[in-house]
Write a protein that holds these residues in place. Structure first.
Motif, mmCIF file in Angstrom:
data_model
loop_
_atom_site.group_PDB
_atom_site.id
_atom_site.type_symbol
_atom_site.label_atom_id
_atom_site.label_comp_id
_atom_site.label_asym_id
_atom_site.label_seq_id
_atom_site.Cartn_x
_atom_site.Cartn_y
_atom_site.Cartn_z
ATOM 1 N N LEU A 126 -1.716 -0.639 -6.952
ATOM 2 C CA LEU A 126 -0.566 -0.526 -6.070
ATOM 3 C C LEU A 126 -0.579 0.844 -5.410
ATOM 4 C CD1 LEU A 126 2.292 -1.407 -5.008
ATOM 5 C CD2 LEU A 126 3.231 -0.373 -7.099
ATOM 6 N N PHE A 127 -0.341 0.865 -4.100
ATOM 7 C CA PHE A 127 -0.295 2.093 -3.312
ATOM 8 C C PHE A 127 1.088 2.201 -2.693
ATOM 9 C CE2 PHE A 127 -2.238 4.361 0.642
ATOM 10 C CZ PHE A 127 -1.858 5.595 0.144
ATOM 11 N N ASP A 128 1.840 3.240 -3.089
ATOM 12 C CA ASP A 128 3.197 3.478 -2.599
ATOM 13 C C ASP A 128 3.156 4.619 -1.586
ATOM 14 O OD1 ASP A 128 5.931 3.850 -2.221
ATOM 15 O OD2 ASP A 128 6.212 4.873 -4.142
ATOM 16 N N VAL A 129 3.366 4.292 -0.321
ATOM 17 C CA VAL A 129 3.257 5.272 0.768
ATOM 18 C C VAL A 129 4.643 5.827 1.099
ATOM 19 C CG1 VAL A 129 2.510 5.645 3.143
ATOM 20 C CG2 VAL A 129 1.259 4.049 1.676
ATOM 21 N N GLY A 130 4.804 7.163 1.013
ATOM 22 C CA GLY A 130 6.111 7.781 1.190
ATOM 23 C C GLY A 130 6.932 7.612 -0.068
ATOM 24 N N THR A 131 6.381 8.044 -1.186
ATOM 25 C CA THR A 131 6.944 7.700 -2.492
ATOM 26 C C THR A 131 8.317 8.298 -2.753
ATOM 27 O OG1 THR A 131 6.330 7.448 -4.828
ATOM 28 C CG2 THR A 131 5.904 9.607 -3.810
ATOM 29 N N GLY A 132 8.673 9.424 -2.126
ATOM 30 C CA GLY A 132 10.006 10.001 -2.330
ATOM 31 C C GLY A 132 10.249 10.372 -3.774
ATOM 32 N N THR A 133 11.232 9.767 -4.401
ATOM 33 C CA THR A 133 11.543 10.034 -5.812
ATOM 34 C C THR A 133 10.537 9.390 -6.761
ATOM 35 O OG1 THR A 133 12.940 8.065 -5.940
ATOM 36 C CG2 THR A 133 14.022 10.163 -5.348
ATOM 37 N N GLY A 134 9.668 8.523 -6.229
ATOM 38 C CA GLY A 134 8.718 7.800 -7.062
ATOM 39 C C GLY A 134 9.226 6.458 -7.536
ATOM 40 N N ILE A 135 10.385 6.047 -7.067
ATOM 41 C CA ILE A 135 11.049 4.859 -7.609
ATOM 42 C C ILE A 135 10.213 3.587 -7.470
ATOM 43 C CG2 ILE A 135 12.339 4.484 -5.453
ATOM 44 C CD1 ILE A 135 14.662 3.459 -7.147
ATOM 45 N N LEU A 136 9.544 3.384 -6.334
ATOM 46 C CA LEU A 136 8.752 2.164 -6.151
ATOM 47 C C LEU A 136 7.479 2.201 -6.988
ATOM 48 C CD1 LEU A 136 9.117 1.568 -2.295
ATOM 49 C CD2 LEU A 136 10.507 0.660 -4.167
ATOM 50 N N ALA A 137 6.873 3.374 -7.083
ATOM 51 C CA ALA A 137 5.676 3.511 -7.908
ATOM 52 C C ALA A 137 5.998 3.231 -9.368
ATOM 53 C CB ALA A 137 5.094 4.914 -7.745
ATOM 54 N N PHE A 138 7.122 3.756 -9.852
ATOM 55 C CA PHE A 138 7.509 3.530 -11.244
ATOM 56 C C PHE A 138 7.851 2.055 -11.476
ATOM 57 C CE2 PHE A 138 9.258 8.075 -10.831
ATOM 58 C CZ PHE A 138 7.992 8.604 -11.006
ATOM 59 N N ALA A 139 8.515 1.439 -10.507
ATOM 60 C CA ALA A 139 8.817 0.012 -10.632
ATOM 61 C C ALA A 139 7.528 -0.788 -10.751
ATOM 62 C CB ALA A 139 9.638 -0.463 -9.437
ATOM 63 N N GLY A 140 6.534 -0.449 -9.925
ATOM 64 C CA GLY A 140 5.257 -1.146 -9.981
ATOM 65 C C GLY A 140 4.600 -1.025 -11.338
ATOM 66 N N ALA A 141 4.617 0.185 -11.900
ATOM 67 C CA ALA A 141 4.005 0.390 -13.217
ATOM 68 C C ALA A 141 4.716 -0.445 -14.282
ATOM 69 C CB ALA A 141 4.050 1.870 -13.579
ATOM 70 N N PHE B 186 -6.308 -1.085 -1.861
ATOM 71 C CA PHE B 186 -5.427 -1.472 -2.964
ATOM 72 C C PHE B 186 -5.036 -2.939 -2.828
ATOM 73 C CE2 PHE B 186 -5.164 3.022 -2.434
ATOM 74 C CZ PHE B 186 -4.975 3.556 -3.701
ATOM 75 N N ASP B 187 -4.786 -3.559 -3.978
ATOM 76 C CA ASP B 187 -4.371 -4.965 -3.970
ATOM 77 C C ASP B 187 -3.008 -5.147 -3.313
ATOM 78 O OD1 ASP B 187 -6.664 -5.952 -5.484
ATOM 79 O OD2 ASP B 187 -5.780 -4.860 -7.167
ATOM 80 N N VAL B 188 -2.119 -4.190 -3.537
ATOM 81 C CA VAL B 188 -0.779 -4.234 -2.952
ATOM 82 C C VAL B 188 -0.449 -2.856 -2.399
ATOM 83 C CG1 VAL B 188 1.680 -4.557 -3.389
ATOM 84 C CG2 VAL B 188 0.028 -6.075 -4.478
ATOM 85 N N VAL B 189 0.057 -2.833 -1.157
ATOM 86 C CA VAL B 189 0.481 -1.598 -0.513
ATOM 87 C C VAL B 189 1.938 -1.773 -0.099
ATOM 88 C CG1 VAL B 189 0.118 0.008 1.413
ATOM 89 C CG2 VAL B 189 -1.847 -1.148 0.354
ATOM 90 N N VAL B 190 2.770 -0.774 -0.366
ATOM 91 C CA VAL B 190 4.169 -0.814 0.048
ATOM 92 C C VAL B 190 4.496 0.504 0.731
ATOM 93 C CG1 VAL B 190 4.980 -0.005 -2.210
ATOM 94 C CG2 VAL B 190 6.549 -1.228 -0.704
ATOM 95 N N ALA B 191 5.196 0.431 1.863
ATOM 96 C CA ALA B 191 5.566 1.622 2.621
ATOM 97 C C ALA B 191 7.008 1.481 3.084
ATOM 98 C CB ALA B 191 4.641 1.817 3.827
ATOM 99 N N ASN B 192 7.866 2.350 2.588
ATOM 100 C CA ASN B 192 9.277 2.343 2.967
ATOM 101 C C ASN B 192 9.547 3.637 3.734
ATOM 102 O OD1 ASN B 192 12.030 1.897 3.169
ATOM 103 N ND2 ASN B 192 12.468 2.615 1.094
ATOM 104 N N ILE B 193 9.254 3.615 5.026
ATOM 105 C CA ILE B 193 9.436 4.785 5.871
ATOM 106 C C ILE B 193 10.003 4.336 7.213
ATOM 107 C CG2 ILE B 193 7.712 6.235 4.747
ATOM 108 C CD1 ILE B 193 5.660 5.368 6.684
ATOM 109 N N GLN B 194 10.065 5.228 8.182
ATOM 110 C CA GLN B 194 10.681 4.890 9.463
ATOM 111 C C GLN B 194 9.813 3.936 10.270
ATOM 112 O OE1 GLN B 194 10.859 9.183 10.088
ATOM 113 N NE2 GLN B 194 12.917 8.907 10.892
#
Length: 295
Positions: free
Chosen positions: A163-178, A225-233
């Motif tokens: 999983l690749f979290d682009v614009g991780t910020g607080t890390g919330i999406l990366a931690f959710a993925g783990a 990466f198998d899954v990429v997520v990006a929560n940015i503008q």
């Protein structure tokens, strides 16, 4: 204004339909926590010397309001107010607005300073936002969290991969993925303060110790990466289409959020031109998540 105050409170009165859009733009552009009420957006910044507001922040805030004006026309906020605010008051105010939140079926986002009565099946992510964006309370973050949870139970089984979290910020999406079962998880952010916040939050979530966090951009990452997520503008997502699409493995999935409904067509077209197949959109209020796949 009180002399010697550590913090400044910036309040922006606005129409109710503008609040979420403006809050997101400020949080993403300035890399800070933002509070909202029905007709107001507010945030806190450290005071520098005797300046009423740091000139750089003042300039960036002006640019944000101009960008909002382009999208929303007459509904644009007319101005903002700055007042002194003590650091101790700031901490109490922020904590008052950040409460535990359940997202989807199993994810629970909890402040680091509160106890949570978790159920056996719950996956608890502890977050102290610091100066980064991402507590799960904004629609765009919730959309991503729910989407990641859906991938964790999908028949394709991609959640077991990377999983690749682009614009991780607080890390919330990366931690959710783990917590949801992804193997290798990488989160990146171009803002050093955001990465510091994410690293601090990783220490609060021992089960996420294996999450890799870096300061950098998509161009700095060469693997797929198998899954990429990006929560940015949305405008950044469109500009990054070629680089982001290159990071999606075959087969793989991509989720994009931070997109207003009226921006969706432009962003979708940008990624379809990169050879990705559009899967679906998920909506929450005025915001949407766009999902794509590469076979």
């Amino acid at each position: 204004m009180t002399k010697g105050s550590d913090w400044l409170l910036v309040r922006i009165p606005c129409e109710p339909e503008v609040v979420e859009f403006l809050a997101y733009e400020i949080a993403e552009s300035l890399g800070i926590g933002v509070e909202t009420e029905d007709t107001e957006v507010r945030f806190y910044v450290r005071r520098k010397d005797a300046e009423p507001l740091d000139p750089e922040i003042e300039g960036r805030l002006g640019s944000i309001l101009e960008e909002v004006r382009l999208f929303l026309g007459s509904r644009t906020p007319k101005g903002y107010h700055v007042s002194a605010f003590s650091g101790s008051d700031w901490a109490g105010e922020w904590k008052r607005h950040f409460k535990p939140l359940r997202v989807g079926r199993r994810l629970v986002i909890a402040p680091t300073w509160e106890q949570v009565a978790a159920q056996p099946q719950d996956l608890v992510i502890r977050i102290d936002p610091g100066q980064a964006f991402g507590t799960g309370h904004h629609e765009t973050t919730r959309l991503c969290l729910r989407w990641l949870e859906e991938q964790a139970v999908s028949k394709e089984g991609l959640h077991g991969g990377s999983l690749f979290d682009v614009g991780t910020g607080t890390g919330i999406l990366a931690f959710a993925g783990a917590l949801l079962g992804f193997g290798r998880v990488l989160g990146i952010d171009p803002d050093p303060q955001a990465v510091e916040s994410a690293l601090a939050n990783r220490r609060e979530n021992p089960a996420c110790a294996g999450v890799e966090l870096r300061c950098g951009t998509v161009a700095d990452v060469k693997e797929r990466f198998d899954v990429v997520v990006a929560n940015i503008q949305a405008n950044l997502l469109a500009a990054m289409a070629e680089d982001l699409a290159e990071r999606v493995a075959s087969p793989g999935r991509l989720a994009l959020s931070g997109i207003l409904l009226e921006q969706a067509d432009a962003v979708r077209s940008a990624y379809q031109r990169q050879g990705l197949d559009f899967l679906e959109d998920e909506r929450d209020g005025e915001w949407c998540l766009l999902a794509f796949k590469r076979e």
